[in-house]
Design a protein around this motif. Sequence first.
Motif, mmCIF file in Angstrom:
data_model
loop_
_atom_site.group_PDB
_atom_site.id
_atom_site.type_symbol
_atom_site.label_atom_id
_atom_site.label_comp_id
_atom_site.label_asym_id
_atom_site.label_seq_id
_atom_site.Cartn_x
_atom_site.Cartn_y
_atom_site.Cartn_z
ATOM 1 N N GLY A 29 -35.846 -25.901 -2.314
ATOM 2 C CA GLY A 29 -35.361 -25.013 -1.202
ATOM 3 C C GLY A 29 -34.136 -25.560 -1.058
ATOM 4 N N GLY A 30 -33.079 -24.854 -0.094
ATOM 5 C CA GLY A 30 -31.799 -25.008 0.197
ATOM 6 C C GLY A 30 -30.784 -24.440 -0.756
ATOM 7 N N LEU A 31 -29.721 -24.805 -0.637
ATOM 8 C CA LEU A 31 -28.733 -24.367 -1.590
ATOM 9 C C LEU A 31 -28.790 -24.560 -3.196
ATOM 10 C CD1 LEU A 31 -25.370 -24.900 0.515
ATOM 11 C CD2 LEU A 31 -26.426 -22.751 0.019
ATOM 12 N N LEU A 32 -29.495 -25.654 -3.306
ATOM 13 C CA LEU A 32 -29.833 -25.920 -4.849
ATOM 14 C C LEU A 32 -30.993 -25.644 -5.260
ATOM 15 C CD1 LEU A 32 -28.138 -29.750 -4.358
ATOM 16 C CD2 LEU A 32 -27.144 -27.870 -5.536
ATOM 17 N N LYS A 33 -31.775 -24.840 -4.643
ATOM 18 C CA LYS A 33 -33.074 -24.379 -5.049
ATOM 19 C C LYS A 33 -32.867 -23.762 -6.460
ATOM 20 C CE LYS A 33 -36.755 -21.062 -3.898
ATOM 21 N NZ LYS A 33 -37.371 -19.984 -3.100
ATOM 22 N N GLY A 34 -34.055 -24.442 -7.309
ATOM 23 C CA GLY A 34 -33.851 -24.048 -8.714
ATOM 24 C C GLY A 34 -33.531 -25.043 -9.962
ATOM 25 N N ALA A 35 -32.580 -26.016 -9.160
ATOM 26 C CA ALA A 35 -32.142 -27.260 -9.950
ATOM 27 C C ALA A 35 -33.075 -28.247 -10.394
ATOM 28 C CB ALA A 35 -30.685 -27.644 -9.260
ATOM 29 N N THR A 94 -25.440 -34.692 -6.796
ATOM 30 C CA THR A 94 -25.107 -34.088 -5.452
ATOM 31 C C THR A 94 -25.159 -35.267 -4.301
ATOM 32 O OG1 THR A 94 -27.548 -34.050 -4.909
ATOM 33 C CG2 THR A 94 -26.758 -32.037 -6.457
ATOM 34 N N GLY A 95 -25.001 -34.629 -3.210
ATOM 35 C CA GLY A 95 -25.195 -35.521 -1.976
ATOM 36 C C GLY A 95 -26.633 -35.378 -1.551
ATOM 37 N N TYR A 96 -26.857 -35.937 -0.479
ATOM 38 C CA TYR A 96 -28.320 -36.109 -0.203
ATOM 39 C C TYR A 96 -29.088 -34.798 0.021
ATOM 40 C CZ TYR A 96 -32.048 -36.946 3.230
ATOM 41 O OH TYR A 96 -33.416 -36.943 3.584
ATOM 42 N N ILE A 97 -30.358 -34.865 -0.507
ATOM 43 C CA ILE A 97 -31.193 -33.881 -0.627
ATOM 44 C C ILE A 97 -32.445 -34.241 0.048
ATOM 45 C CG2 ILE A 97 -32.487 -32.127 -1.914
ATOM 46 C CD1 ILE A 97 -30.648 -32.535 -4.192
ATOM 47 N N PRO A 98 -32.980 -33.440 1.360
ATOM 48 C CA PRO A 98 -34.148 -33.958 1.833
ATOM 49 C C PRO A 98 -35.333 -33.711 0.943
ATOM 50 C CG PRO A 98 -32.974 -32.074 3.224
ATOM 51 C CD PRO A 98 -32.242 -32.230 1.777
ATOM 52 N N LYS A 99 -36.130 -34.946 1.471
ATOM 53 C CA LYS A 99 -37.238 -35.159 0.582
ATOM 54 C C LYS A 99 -38.266 -33.770 0.376
ATOM 55 C CE LYS A 99 -37.740 -39.890 0.737
ATOM 56 N NZ LYS A 99 -38.550 -41.191 1.208
ATOM 57 N N ALA A 100 -38.294 -33.156 1.424
ATOM 58 C CA ALA A 100 -38.907 -31.728 1.830
ATOM 59 C C ALA A 100 -38.680 -30.794 0.779
ATOM 60 C CB ALA A 100 -38.911 -31.291 3.066
ATOM 61 N N PHE A 101 -37.482 -30.776 0.154
ATOM 62 C CA PHE A 101 -36.697 -29.907 -0.741
ATOM 63 C C PHE A 101 -37.094 -30.417 -2.145
ATOM 64 C CE2 PHE A 101 -33.237 -28.077 1.959
ATOM 65 C CZ PHE A 101 -34.302 -27.723 2.739
ATOM 66 N N LEU A 102 -37.773 -31.410 -2.485
ATOM 67 C CA LEU A 102 -37.898 -31.969 -3.834
ATOM 68 C C LEU A 102 -39.524 -31.870 -4.267
ATOM 69 C CD1 LEU A 102 -35.584 -35.088 -3.612
ATOM 70 C CD2 LEU A 102 -35.026 -33.101 -4.795
ATOM 71 N N GLN A 103 -39.548 -31.643 -5.509
ATOM 72 C CA GLN A 103 -41.146 -31.273 -6.005
ATOM 73 C C GLN A 103 -40.934 -32.121 -7.390
ATOM 74 O OE1 GLN A 103 -42.059 -27.509 -7.685
ATOM 75 N NE2 GLN A 103 -44.107 -27.622 -6.572
#
Length: 181
Positions: free
Chosen positions: A138-144, A169-178
């Motif tokens: 999720g977010g701007l970095l979706k797919g990375a 990158t800077g901080y990425i919320p845990k909800a956006f990580l798989q």
Amino acid sequence: MAQLNKGMNWYAFKIFFGKGKPVKAYFVANGIEYIYDVKKDYWDKDKKKRIVKEVPIMPSLILFRTTKTKAIEIERMFLNKVMLYRGKNSENLKEPSKISEREVEIFNIVVTSGVEGLDFYDEYNPKFVKGDKFRVIGGLLKGAEGYVVRIKKDHKLYVSIKGLCAVTTGYIPKAFLQKIE
């Protein structure tokens, strides 16, 4: 399309300080696909006027797609401005390093995302690659895809082009990580 790109691969130049513009202009003029994005920096000189200046996101690196022969030829044309990244082949000889489509795709997602707080490392640093691999969902970095590392007490996503360079990158919320198994 596959036939059109036969023999073409991604390569990278290390750009010597302030020498990227003529190389980029050459790529544009000759229709060579490249990645050398810029961002706008705002300077407030003496608090009188605001100056907008375009600066490269990856100041010492330009990725481009061409043949091995053409990559070597372009390096010769821009002698003392660029250096083609090279690695050793199976015969232990140095030749231009090919970069995989997937690595370029993921790297491009991150560097062109517009997120703040990117740190660019012009040398690949495998000591950062520890732990589990993650995909941003999720977010701007979706797919990375990359590794979550801790740098200066912050959790950051570490994305690299193996043997060449990396970006965090800077901080990425845990909800956006798989987690990738």
